[in-house]
Design a protein around this motif. Sequence first.
Motif, PDB file in Angstrom:
ATOM      1  N   GLY A 156       0.820  -1.214   0.000  1.00  0.00           N
ATOM      2  CA  GLY A 156       0.000   0.000   0.000  1.00  0.00           C
ATOM      3  C   GLY A 156       0.848   1.255   0.000  1.00  0.00           C
ATOM      4  N   TYR A 160       0.877   3.964  -2.955  1.00  0.00           N
ATOM      5  CA  TYR A 160       0.609   5.361  -2.615  1.00  0.00           C
ATOM      6  C   TYR A 160       1.700   6.261  -3.192  1.00  0.00           C
ATOM      7  CZ  TYR A 160      -0.316   9.490   0.225  1.00  0.00           C
ATOM      8  OH  TYR A 160      -0.592  10.765   0.646  1.00  0.00           O
ATOM      9  N   SER A 161       2.928   5.829  -3.063  1.00  0.00           N
ATOM     10  CA  SER A 161       4.059   6.589  -3.611  1.00  0.00           C
ATOM     11  C   SER A 161       3.952   6.708  -5.135  1.00  0.00           C
ATOM     12  CB  SER A 161       5.365   5.898  -3.230  1.00  0.00           C
ATOM     13  OG  SER A 161       6.439   6.405  -3.965  1.00  0.00           O
TER      14      SER A 161
END
Length: 178
Positions: A156, A160-161
């Motif tokens: 996750g 997200y990055s």
Amino acid sequence: MQSSFSILNFINIFADLPSFTTLFREISADMGSTDIWGIVILACLMLTLHGVAVLAIAAAFHELDQRLKNKRVYGANFLSYFFAILLIIGTHLLEIIGWSYVCVALKVFPTNPQTFYFAGEMYTTVGYGDWNLAEKWKILPIIISFSGIFAVSMSGAAMYSMMGALINRPSSRNNPSA
């Protein structure tokens, strides 16, 4: 008067708790198998490999995204993002299969499909099935679940990055000089 009585009861409950050493010794004796410690080490190794794999996927994505940005190729970065997601999902499936092989080697269940379903359910922490484990394997679901929780957290964070790189990227319509 009632509230002070409750506080005293609460304090007495904590005073009766066993020490960490006692609790650890009791759990170790209850497991009755040194195999579990090998499984804990294996879980740590699997998490390390997962972290390295996800880091490599995210690094490759960011490198490709930067190259596409420099060449002013727009839209392909979203395709590379979805490809990265597929690779990350693949790492999770490989880990479930890995846990299945561990459980098969330990003869936790009589059939291979049952072992695969158990490993998948524990890794994803769904908790749907009703598994009757031998006493020495009662802690196995906890170990597999923890590895799944941490692996999904790492994935996750990587996604997200990668999504942040896509969202924060200026589009060609908004920035004609890009």
